[in-house]
Design a protein around this motif. Sequence first.
Motif, mmCIF file in Angstrom:
data_model
loop_
_atom_site.group_PDB
_atom_site.id
_atom_site.type_symbol
_atom_site.label_atom_id
_atom_site.label_comp_id
_atom_site.label_asym_id
_atom_site.label_seq_id
_atom_site.Cartn_x
_atom_site.Cartn_y
_atom_site.Cartn_z
ATOM 1 N N ARG A 32 0.836 -1.196 0.000
ATOM 2 C CA ARG A 32 0.000 0.000 0.000
ATOM 3 C C ARG A 32 0.879 1.257 0.000
ATOM 4 O O ARG A 32 0.626 2.214 -0.745
ATOM 5 N N ASP A 144 -2.689 0.910 8.913
ATOM 6 C CA ASP A 144 -2.970 2.204 9.527
ATOM 7 C C ASP A 144 -1.697 3.014 9.773
ATOM 8 O O ASP A 144 -1.760 4.239 9.905
ATOM 9 N N ASN A 147 -1.581 4.777 6.578
ATOM 10 C CA ASN A 147 -2.645 5.782 6.560
ATOM 11 C C ASN A 147 -2.284 6.986 7.416
ATOM 12 O O ASN A 147 -2.549 8.142 7.046
ATOM 13 N N HIS A 148 -1.680 6.736 8.565
ATOM 14 C CA HIS A 148 -1.256 7.820 9.452
ATOM 15 C C HIS A 148 -0.184 8.675 8.781
ATOM 16 O O HIS A 148 -0.223 9.909 8.841
ATOM 17 N N LYS A 152 -4.124 9.383 4.206
ATOM 18 C CA LYS A 152 -5.040 8.784 3.240
ATOM 19 C C LYS A 152 -5.538 7.461 3.808
ATOM 20 O O LYS A 152 -4.782 6.729 4.440
ATOM 21 N N ASN A 153 -6.786 7.154 3.581
ATOM 22 C CA ASN A 153 -7.327 5.876 4.022
ATOM 23 C C ASN A 153 -7.092 4.824 2.946
ATOM 24 O O ASN A 153 -7.400 5.046 1.772
ATOM 25 N N GLY A 154 -6.560 3.697 3.357
ATOM 26 C CA GLY A 154 -6.303 2.630 2.406
ATOM 27 C C GLY A 154 -6.354 1.276 3.080
ATOM 28 O O GLY A 154 -6.453 1.170 4.305
#
Length: 362
Positions: A32, A144, A147-148, A152-154
Amino acid sequence: MSIDLPKVANQICILRLSALGDCCHALGAINRLKKVMPDSKITWVIGKNEYQLFKDIEDIDFHVVDKTNLMRAMLETRRALRGKKFDAVLNMHASMSANLISMMISSERKIGFDKERSRDKQHLFCNEFIPAKKNQHVADGMVDFVNHLTNKNGHPVWEPLNLNPEEDEIKKYIDENKVTCLISPCSSQRYGKKYNRSWSIENFIEVIKYLLGQKNAQVIITGGLSETEVEYSKKIDAENFSEDFVNLIGKTSIRGMAALVKHSQFIISPDSGPAHIGTVMNKPVIGLYAMSNLNRSGPYYSGKWTIDKYPEALETFEGKNIESSKWGQKVKDPDAMQLIKVNDVISKIDGVISYVNKRHQD
């Protein structure tokens, strides 16, 4: 506080030493990260056994450590990474060994788990923390960190590994005209028999008989050389199964086992590394879960194929229910695995074979 770094951060260090399944979860986060920050340079600090599986992945620099000699591992990490300052260290391993090794890595941003998931005083070794979230799968917890970092959320991303020369070496065992089921019967043996998440060999023998009775089915069984696995292998050999059965217990490396996962159609496994390698290789996994929580550590995409006796085991052997238990509570009595019945597995096999055949036709 996280800032928008996709075009700014360049050097990212991932710290996840072990175990095999957890490193598969970490790989989902790393993939990711590579998608959302394609210009980043990633260094993965990883254990020597786990490195064997992932060593051929492109665009990752590996620093390999031997946890069995922690002081040497710390000194070698400091020497190898001297002069290299990372924009961020993502410490996805809440253990004292990882915490101490993190001290040898230079970065102004050392990101760890939230207080609830932090163990071995990880909070003292980090200066940023991912947000607290309840009842998360381990793989989601690891992504996360990304993401942090990126705001962005993934979700985790996995792509099948290339394993050469092992893929060529195992082809002699795979009949491409048949549906191949790979069975990895034993969980990690690092805790010995006191916390053994393996299903009984007698049950596996019944499942193997059922599989071999299916049209165009092949069964391969794999494992290591622990006392339990050697015992399983001897009992299996005594059955004198047909030529559509291959016993490879004690005969493959980690990479060889993973290559077998890649070239099989589906996997049967308790909560162990091969179940999560199945996720990496995009294979359906019939997970055998009673002593750990499927929703926390089950094969990520195979919930509908996995047998979940954890709630019943938690109540029977620990006197608790999921609602009142800590997320991640384990059932410690190996007898819990006997809550899983042969017919439970057979019913999943029928569904998975139908799914595999349909996917092949498509």
